[in-house]
Design an enzyme around this catalytic site. Structure first.
Site, short mmCIF file in Angstrom:
data_model
loop_
_atom_site.label_atom_id
_atom_site.label_comp_id
_atom_site.label_asym_id
_atom_site.label_seq_id
_atom_site.Cartn_x
_atom_site.Cartn_y
_atom_site.Cartn_z
N ASP A 193 -5.88 2.85 4.79
CA ASP A 193 -4.43 3.88 5.48
C ASP A 193 -5.79 4.84 5.94
OD1 ASP A 193 -6.14 4.81 2.74
OD2 ASP A 193 -4.69 5.15 1.47
N HIS A 215 1.38 5.88 -6.50
CA HIS A 215 0.73 5.77 -5.67
C HIS A 215 -0.33 4.55 -5.20
CE1 HIS A 215 -1.58 8.97 -3.64
NE2 HIS A 215 -2.44 8.77 -3.34
#
Ligand code: F6R
Length: 268
Positions: free
Chosen positions: A67, A138
């Protein structure tokens, strides 16, 4: 899932680096999925040590990061680009052209997300994906409610994640509210996943991730469906696991089995 409980952060880092080094040893052009944050920092330091002292060769390794924050340029000290070069890439012999990190500061992020997915495919898919876990469950930045089949895309970060990440930013500096992240579908396609966690503040979520139902509420729980997952966590992070004793026993038995397979079964 193989759950390995070690003493502390240092042991977790050493054990994780050993796994990565072993996979590179077996496949020098390994496609390695990488995470940022405080969890894998020690693993990266240990990999640098193995590279320097034992000659671990990254020259053919290709890497894909999970990410990147939206709106931060690669040279921003809090960008994940900066983190990766600072903590790992600048200290090993990986080739710059083999490094892939989602671009957070482009005009059309959607095109860049599609390009990222294509690139992963072109490179043959991810062999080993390193993961950390957020307190809201997450992996990558796949916040609660993410589609379990999602691909690389922009996600809005939860207030909890923004709060957790604020510690890396200067006082008064705005913490990004969006990030580009590999999706849960993308992560699931990695051939092997290595989830790391350390510290008591991860204990509650780890119990849900490993022993709770598979649910979009704790996106890391999707790993229960993956055929090859290794979870390396320290004692503090493991404290809420209901089956903790069994995981430790199973690990001891697995080690014994490995030894007996290596040296042949003893004859009576
Ligand atoms: C970062 C990432 C995140 C972190 C998670 C835990 O690339 O993918 O999922 O792994 O937020 O962060 P730390 O390790 O800082 O607790």
């Amino acid at each position: 899932m193989r759950v390995i409980i070690v003493k502390d952060y240092k042991d977790m880092s050493r054990r994780a680096a050993k796994v990565v080094a072993n996979r590179i040893g077996k496949k020098p052009d390994l496609v390695l999925g990488l995470a940022t944050g405080s969890t894998p920092e020690g693993t990266y330091s240990e990999l640098i040590r193995i590279h320097r002292e034992e000659g671990l060769n990254f020259s053919k390794v290709r890497s894909f990061n999970l990410d990147e924050y939206c709106g931060l340029s690669p040279d921003h000290p809090q960008s994940y680009h900066y983190f990766m070069y600072d903590k790992l890439f600048n200290h090993i012999n990986i080739r710059p052209e083999n490094i892939y990190i989602p671009k957070g500061d482009v005009e059309n992020a959607n095109i860049s997300c599609e390009w990222y997915e294509e690139k992963i495919k072109e490179e043959g898919g991810i062999d080993l994906q390193i993961l950390g876990i957020g307190r809201d469950g997450h992996i990558g930045f796949n916040e609660p409610g993410s589609s379990l089949g999602s691909r690389t895309r922009i996600k809005t970060l939860t207030k909890e994640t923004i709060q957790d990440n604020a510690r890396f930013f200067k006082k008064g500096e705005e913490v990004p509210r969006y990030a580009i992240t590999m999706g849960l579908g993308t992560i699931s396609e990695a051939r092997e996943c290595l989830l790391l966690a350390s510290g008591a503040n991860k204990a509650e979520v780890l119990q849900k991730c490993i022993e709770g139902p598979v649910s979009a509420e704790i996106t890391a729980s999707l790993l229960q469906l993956h055929p090859r997952v290794m979870i390396i966590i320290d004692e503090e992070a493991a404290q809420n696991l209901r089956q903790k004793d069994y995981y430790q026993y199973a690990e001891k038995m697995a080690e014994e089995l490995e030894v007996s397979q290596k040296f042949g079964a003893r004859k009576k």
